[in-house]
Design a protein around this motif. Structure first.
Motif, short mmCIF file in Angstrom:
data_model
loop_
_atom_site.label_atom_id
_atom_site.label_comp_id
_atom_site.label_asym_id
_atom_site.label_seq_id
_atom_site.Cartn_x
_atom_site.Cartn_y
_atom_site.Cartn_z
N VAL A 213 -0.57 -7.40 0.73
CA VAL A 213 0.04 -6.90 -0.51
C VAL A 213 0.16 -5.38 -0.54
O VAL A 213 1.23 -4.86 -0.89
CB VAL A 213 -0.72 -7.45 -1.74
CG1 VAL A 213 -0.32 -6.69 -3.00
CG2 VAL A 213 -0.42 -8.94 -1.91
N PRO A 214 -0.86 -4.61 -0.17
CA PRO A 214 -0.69 -3.15 -0.15
C PRO A 214 0.42 -2.70 0.81
O PRO A 214 1.05 -1.66 0.59
CB PRO A 214 -2.05 -2.64 0.34
CG PRO A 214 -3.01 -3.69 -0.05
CD PRO A 214 -2.26 -4.98 0.12
N PHE A 215 0.69 -3.51 1.83
CA PHE A 215 1.73 -3.19 2.81
C PHE A 215 3.12 -3.19 2.17
O PHE A 215 4.05 -2.56 2.66
CB PHE A 215 1.66 -4.21 3.95
CG PHE A 215 2.37 -3.79 5.20
CD1 PHE A 215 1.90 -2.75 5.98
CD2 PHE A 215 3.51 -4.46 5.62
CE1 PHE A 215 2.54 -2.37 7.15
CE2 PHE A 215 4.16 -4.10 6.79
CZ PHE A 215 3.69 -3.05 7.55
N LEU A 216 3.26 -3.90 1.04
CA LEU A 216 4.54 -3.95 0.32
C LEU A 216 4.83 -2.67 -0.46
O LEU A 216 5.95 -2.43 -0.88
CB LEU A 216 4.55 -5.16 -0.62
CG LEU A 216 5.84 -5.49 -1.36
CD1 LEU A 216 7.02 -5.67 -0.40
CD2 LEU A 216 5.66 -6.75 -2.21
N GLN A 217 3.80 -1.84 -0.66
CA GLN A 217 3.95 -0.55 -1.34
C GLN A 217 4.49 -0.70 -2.77
O GLN A 217 5.44 -0.03 -3.18
CB GLN A 217 4.86 0.39 -0.54
CG GLN A 217 4.31 0.71 0.86
CD GLN A 217 5.21 1.64 1.65
OE1 GLN A 217 6.40 1.76 1.40
NE2 GLN A 217 4.63 2.30 2.64
N VAL A 218 3.87 -1.58 -3.54
CA VAL A 218 4.29 -1.77 -4.93
C VAL A 218 3.75 -0.64 -5.80
O VAL A 218 2.74 -0.01 -5.49
CB VAL A 218 3.80 -3.13 -5.48
CG1 VAL A 218 4.44 -4.28 -4.74
CG2 VAL A 218 2.28 -3.23 -5.43
N LYS A 219 4.45 -0.42 -6.92
CA LYS A 219 4.05 0.60 -7.88
C LYS A 219 4.10 0.01 -9.29
O LYS A 219 4.89 -0.90 -9.57
CB LYS A 219 4.98 1.81 -7.79
CG LYS A 219 4.98 2.50 -6.44
CD LYS A 219 6.00 3.64 -6.41
CE LYS A 219 6.05 4.31 -5.05
NZ LYS A 219 7.08 5.38 -5.00
N LEU A 241 -2.39 -4.17 -8.28
CA LEU A 241 -1.81 -2.92 -7.77
C LEU A 241 -0.71 -2.39 -8.69
O LEU A 241 -0.45 -1.19 -8.71
CB LEU A 241 -1.27 -3.12 -6.36
CG LEU A 241 -2.31 -3.44 -5.27
CD1 LEU A 241 -1.66 -3.50 -3.90
CD2 LEU A 241 -3.43 -2.39 -5.27
N MET A 242 -0.08 -3.28 -9.44
CA MET A 242 0.93 -2.87 -10.42
C MET A 242 0.29 -2.44 -11.74
O MET A 242 1.00 -2.03 -12.66
CB MET A 242 1.91 -4.03 -10.67
CG MET A 242 2.77 -4.39 -9.46
SD MET A 242 3.70 -5.93 -9.69
CE MET A 242 4.83 -5.45 -11.02
N GLU A 243 -1.02 -2.59 -11.82
CA GLU A 243 -1.79 -2.21 -13.01
C GLU A 243 -1.29 -2.95 -14.25
O GLU A 243 -1.27 -2.41 -15.36
CB GLU A 243 -1.74 -0.69 -13.22
CG GLU A 243 -2.35 0.08 -12.07
CD GLU A 243 -2.18 1.59 -12.22
OE1 GLU A 243 -1.65 2.03 -13.26
OE2 GLU A 243 -2.58 2.32 -11.28
N VAL A 270 -4.68 -11.10 -16.18
CA VAL A 270 -3.33 -10.70 -15.77
C VAL A 270 -2.32 -11.28 -16.77
O VAL A 270 -2.29 -12.48 -17.00
CB VAL A 270 -3.01 -11.21 -14.35
CG1 VAL A 270 -1.56 -10.93 -14.00
CG2 VAL A 270 -3.94 -10.58 -13.34
N HIS A 271 -1.48 -10.40 -17.33
CA HIS A 271 -0.48 -10.87 -18.30
C HIS A 271 0.94 -10.52 -17.89
O HIS A 271 1.89 -10.76 -18.64
CB HIS A 271 -0.78 -10.31 -19.69
CG HIS A 271 -0.90 -8.82 -19.73
ND1 HIS A 271 0.18 -7.97 -19.60
CD2 HIS A 271 -1.99 -8.01 -19.89
CE1 HIS A 271 -0.22 -6.72 -19.68
NE2 HIS A 271 -1.54 -6.71 -19.85
N VAL A 272 1.11 -9.97 -16.69
CA VAL A 272 2.43 -9.50 -16.27
C VAL A 272 3.18 -10.57 -15.47
O VAL A 272 4.35 -10.41 -15.16
CB VAL A 272 2.27 -8.21 -15.42
CG1 VAL A 272 1.71 -8.52 -14.04
CG2 VAL A 272 3.59 -7.46 -15.31
N ILE A 273 2.52 -11.70 -15.16
CA ILE A 273 3.12 -12.71 -14.28
C ILE A 273 3.97 -13.71 -15.06
O ILE A 273 3.56 -14.24 -16.09
CB ILE A 273 2.02 -13.47 -13.50
CG1 ILE A 273 1.27 -12.53 -12.57
CG2 ILE A 273 2.63 -14.63 -12.71
CD1 ILE A 273 0.09 -13.18 -11.88
#
Length: 399
Positions: A213-219, A241-243, A270-273
């Motif tokens: 997942v960190p390899f995807l470089q999400v922000k 990682l997307m906070e 987690v509530h962003v999914i």
């Protein structure tokens, strides 16, 4: 801990069922543990470790039983396995007539002929594709799997989890990874009964898997899709990682796996999914050009995670692998359309076969000149990694 004959009998009876090609080891082991709630923690862990040893070395065990006597037939597989892995027999087991030195010589001679207890076709396929590194990797994949945790940074920190687990007599140590969220479990423990787990402070996840997942470089704030989400281990990592900010779509062809993801997400805070079952090709087409980041953790042979799933090598065949390769090619071609211009996609597997990894990416790039390879990562047990085997390629859409 006293190792009783009753414990060994239950273990051997369960292992016998793994010879049925329609039954899978993980489910059989779960049923065995659930049907014996009276077992102490040490007994349960002894059963788990030896169960996987006996599945892992099935071919070598059968060879020894064919050429040597181990006394009682009902527990002979366990006795042979103990000899292979160098495990001490309990006092009640009569091994007075077993010539251990002769059998050790037998094991040494047989290992090469029996391809380190891999099926001939699989050993030769890996040798052909991987080359001289394969015997080292094969031996590494025959080792027991270590336990690793991913700390849920949405709720807590590594020091807090380490301290909380210590209160439950669970010892863990930090592992240096890019995400700074990995812990290695060092002591026998009831991890899933701990207050830290019940509070959603960590997930069980191999340290190799945690590097995808960190390899995807999400922000934070980006639009991200995990298009082969399954039960959502990597989806939850993405959310962390997307906070918890942005849009995170989890897709899969299996609705029940997405239902499991929803439960895990609730526990993890987690509530962003958003979840969506893939019911047809239209489900994917509707998402065309909509995402900044696309994760394709595609179905694969699973040869990189044989430490955890040793029965995979007894269930696989060449036809299975050819079918998987065709499916991977289709997924990469179709699902990549969800990425917008300038966006990034990670193609990932838990396989060590170049045919499922580098060759897939090379073929895709040849057919799609609007994409380019930014970076790739290969984790080979025993060679470049002490963790499970994984491959990841980060691609950028140019136009």
């Amino acid at each position: 801990m006293p190792i009783t004959r009753q414990l060994i009998l239950a273990l051997c009876e369960c292992v016998e069922q793994t010879y049925n090609p329609n039954l899978h080891s993980d489910k059989l082991l779960t049923q065995l543990l659930q049907s014996n709630p009276h077992w102490e923690l040490d007994e349960r862990q002894y059963v788990v470790v030896n169960f996987y040893h006996m599945v892992r070395f099935r071919r070598l065990i059968d060879y020894l039983l064919e050429h040597h006597s181990f006394g009682s037939e009902s527990i002979a597989k366990w006795a042979a396995c103990s000899l292979i892995v160098g495990q001490t027999w309990p006092e009640w087991f009569d091994h007075s007539e077993i010539d251990e030195q002769s059998m050790q010589s037998s094991i040494a001679r047989a290992e090469a002929d029996l391809k380190l207890s891999y099926p001939n076709w699989l050993y030769e396929l890996c040798e052909q594709q991987i080359g001289e590194q394969w015997p080292v990797i094969a031996a590494a994949l025959n080792q027991p799997a270590e336990q690793y945790l991913r700390v849920n940074t949405l709720k807590t920190t590594l020091p807090e989890v380490i301290a909380l687990l210590a209160k439950d007599n669970i010892q863990v140590v930090e592992i240096a990874l890019p995400s700074h969220s990995a812990l290695k479990v060092e002591s026998n423990s009831h991890l899933f009964r701990s207050s830290a787990f019940q509070s959603g402070f960590f997930e069980m996840q191999d340290a190799g898997s945690q590097q995808i997942v960190p390899f995807l470089q999400v922000k934070p704030g980006q639009k991200v899709v995990d298009a082969c989400a399954g039960a959502g281990g990597k989806t939850l990592h993405l959310a962390a990682l997307m906070e918890n900010r942005g849009r995170l779509l989890a897709m899969d062809i299996h609705e029940h796996k997405l239902d499991t993801l929803k439960q895990r997400a609730k526990r993890a805070g987690v509530h962003v999914i958003e979840t969506r079952a893939i019911q047809s090709s239209k489900t994917v087409k509707r998402q065309k050009d909509k995402f900044d980041r696309v994760l394709l953790d595609v179905p694969c042979s699973g040869l990189g995670v044989l430490r955890r799933n040793p029965d995979t090598k007894w269930h696989l065949n060449l036809e299975n692998i050819d079918t998987l390769i065709a499916l991977q090619t289709e997924i990469l071609q179709r699902y990549s359309q969800m990425c917008n211009v300038g966006g990034k996609l990670v193609y990932a597997t838990c396989s060590i076969l170049p045919a499922e990894n580098e060759h897939q990416v090379e073929r895709f790039l040849e057919n799609n000149p609007n994409w380019e390879l930014e970076e790739s990562m290969t984790l080979l047990p025993g060679i470049s990694s002490e963790f499970d085997g994984f491959y990841a390629a980060r691609l950028v859409r140019k136009n």
